[in-house]
Design an enzyme around this catalytic site. Structure first.
Site, short mmCIF file in Angstrom:
data_model
loop_
_atom_site.label_atom_id
_atom_site.label_comp_id
_atom_site.label_asym_id
_atom_site.label_seq_id
_atom_site.Cartn_x
_atom_site.Cartn_y
_atom_site.Cartn_z
N SER A 135 59.57 69.48 4.55
CA SER A 135 60.99 69.83 4.60
C SER A 135 61.44 69.80 6.05
O SER A 135 60.92 70.55 6.87
CB SER A 135 61.18 71.23 4.00
OG SER A 135 62.52 71.65 4.15
N LYS A 161 61.92 65.66 2.60
CA LYS A 161 63.14 66.38 2.21
C LYS A 161 63.94 66.64 3.48
O LYS A 161 63.37 67.09 4.47
CB LYS A 161 62.74 67.69 1.54
CG LYS A 161 63.77 68.79 1.48
CD LYS A 161 63.32 69.86 0.50
CE LYS A 161 63.59 71.27 1.00
NZ LYS A 161 63.09 72.29 0.04
N LYS A 163 67.42 68.59 5.04
CA LYS A 163 68.46 69.58 4.77
C LYS A 163 69.82 68.94 5.03
O LYS A 163 69.97 68.16 5.97
CB LYS A 163 68.28 70.80 5.69
CG LYS A 163 66.99 71.57 5.43
CD LYS A 163 67.04 72.34 4.11
CE LYS A 163 65.86 73.28 3.99
NZ LYS A 163 65.92 74.04 2.73
N ASP A 188 68.22 68.89 0.37
CA ASP A 188 68.36 70.29 -0.04
C ASP A 188 69.59 70.87 0.66
O ASP A 188 69.65 70.88 1.89
CB ASP A 188 67.09 71.08 0.36
CG ASP A 188 67.09 72.51 -0.15
OD1 ASP A 188 68.07 72.94 -0.79
OD2 ASP A 188 66.08 73.23 0.11
N GLU A 213 68.51 69.15 -4.25
CA GLU A 213 68.08 70.54 -4.48
C GLU A 213 69.22 71.51 -4.19
O GLU A 213 69.84 71.45 -3.12
CB GLU A 213 66.87 70.83 -3.57
CG GLU A 213 66.27 72.22 -3.75
CD GLU A 213 65.03 72.44 -2.89
OE1 GLU A 213 64.51 71.48 -2.31
OE2 GLU A 213 64.60 73.60 -2.79
N ASP A 238 66.57 75.72 -7.01
CA ASP A 238 65.69 76.60 -6.21
C ASP A 238 66.25 78.02 -6.35
O ASP A 238 65.85 78.78 -7.25
CB ASP A 238 65.67 76.06 -4.76
CG ASP A 238 64.94 76.96 -3.76
OD1 ASP A 238 64.54 78.08 -4.10
OD2 ASP A 238 64.79 76.55 -2.57
N LYS A 262 58.97 78.79 -6.44
CA LYS A 262 58.37 79.51 -5.31
C LYS A 262 57.89 80.83 -5.90
O LYS A 262 58.72 81.63 -6.36
CB LYS A 262 59.42 79.80 -4.23
CG LYS A 262 59.96 78.57 -3.51
CD LYS A 262 61.09 78.93 -2.56
CE LYS A 262 61.62 77.68 -1.87
NZ LYS A 262 62.86 77.96 -1.08
N GLY A 290 58.54 76.07 -0.35
CA GLY A 290 57.96 76.85 0.74
C GLY A 290 59.02 77.71 1.39
O GLY A 290 60.22 77.48 1.19
#
Ligand code: OSB
Ligand code: MG
Length: 370
Positions: A135, A161, A163, A188, A213, A238, A262, A290
């Site tokens: 990420s 991934k 952001k 995400d 996400e 998530d 998670k 994570g």
């Protein structure tokens, strides 16, 4: 078995690089480490809360409060045959999944150590290695992002991934896709958008993303269902999934086609296994997210991913991406093929380096059975 002693420590670890999302920029990792002891052994659980309530409502202060005043007394009063009995015993406490998870996961680790078995085995997992993605936080520039993606692709991570947030989305994705046409890529948003911005996600359909996400609100599953109907790319939830019931409702509504589990967000391993089983029965892929965990929480995530429904790479990158020195030895490493070897020793399976834990500890508190 009865739990004889519970300890909670507050730790601070400097992060090697700041981590920026749509909701915050972190330069250090502040977290609570829970220990539970019985029959001469101790198990460990790392809480995934932050000091602030910007990801989800819980904070380190609420986790400590709820453990001290509600969960620790419940756990110390329990006579346990198996760690799966812990989560239902906490049912009267509504929400506070991060607080529940830290204690519950510590009991699973303790139980595995008492059985002299790796945590993965007591969880029912069989894989010997798991696949890791990575990420990548928001970067100061598109060039910095491209450089970071190039580094992680070269390191062997199986999925990238990035952001995104309003104003830092389509151009970033187009730049990464342009430079890495074949890389398994996802974004995400950490709840930074509303349905009014659905057009952005329709545009992103062109970029062949594995999933988007948590684009919409942290507590929403209705608007996500509307969005999923309007786009081809899979929505992955998530923040919105904090229990097996949340997962069932989201799947019934069609709010997502993938779920990020998670364990620290859903109340622990028992809830994670229930979500895993539900998704498997409905052919919904899951993967393990994570929370910039230290090696303790990171290894817990590694063990969970040995279950067969975890068919997509997790956010379980190498310790060295986050910390100068991790709290476990050896640290978590990732092979050139993006694989993490599942520890074979008892419980979490790597030694905790107590000198480092002591150095990172700001305060601690403990409770004992009478
Ligand atoms: O949304 O998955 C998330 C980190 C902190 C809080 C939320 C998230 C993340 C990450 C980083 O994406 C995952 C990791 O590298 O641990
Ligand atoms: Mg996320």
């Amino acid at each position: 078995m009865r739990i004889e002693r519970i300890e909670v420590r507050r730790l601070t670890l400097p992060l090697l690089h700041p981590f920026e999302t749509s909701f915050a920029r972190s330069t250090e990792k502040n977290f609570l480490l829970v220990s539970v002891s019985a029959l001469g052994a101790t198990g460990y659980g790392e809480a995934v809360a932050d000091d602030d309530p910007y990801y989800l409502p819980e904070t380190n202060a609420t986790v400590l409060h709820v453990i001290r005043d509600f969960l620790a007394p419940l756990l110390l009063a329990l006579k346990l045959d198996h760690p799966r009995e812990v989560f239902p015993a906490f049912a009267r406490v509504r929400g506070h999944e991060m607080a529940k998870a830290a204690l519950e996961m510590a009991v699973w680790d303790l139980y595995a150590r008492l059985q002299n078995a790796p945590l993965s085995r007591v969880l029912g997992g069989e894989k010997r290695t798991i696949e890791s993605g990575v990420s990548i936080g928001l970067q100061p520039s598109t060039d910095a992002l491209l450089e970071s993606v190039a580094r992680e692709v070269a390191a062997g991570y199986r999925r990238i991934k990035i952001k995104i947030k309003p104003g830092a989305d389509r151009a970033l994705v187009a730049a990464v896709r342009g430079r890495f046409p074949q890389v398994p890529l996802m974004v995400d948003a950490n709840s930074a958008y509303t349905l009014a911005q659905a057009a952005l996600f329709r545009e992103l359909d062109r970029e062949r993303l594995m999933m988007v996400e948590q684009p919409l609100a942290w507590d929403d599953i209705v608007d996500h269902a509307t969005l999923q109907q309007q786009i081809r790319t899979a929505v992955c939830l998530d923040e919105s999934i904090r229990s097996v019931e949340d997962a069932r409702r989201a799947l019934d509504l069609g709010s997502c086609r993938i779920i990020n589990i998670k364990p620290g967000r859903v109340g622990g391993f028992t809830a994670s296994l229930a979500i895993h089983d539900l998704c498997r029965a409905r052919a919904i892929p899951v993967w393990c997210g994570g929370m910039l965990e230290s090696g303790i929480g990171r290894l817990a995530n590694v063990h969970l991913q040995t279950l067969p429904g975890f068919t997509l790479p997790g956010d379980t990158a190498a310790s060295a991406r986050y910390f100068e020195e991790d709290l476990v030895d050896p640290p978590v490493t990732v092979s050139r093929e993006g694989a993490v070897t599942v520890p074979a020793g008892p419980g979490l399976g790597h030694e905790i380096v107590w000198a480092r834990v002591q150095k990172a500890t700001r305060f601690k508190e403990e409770w004992r059975s009478r």
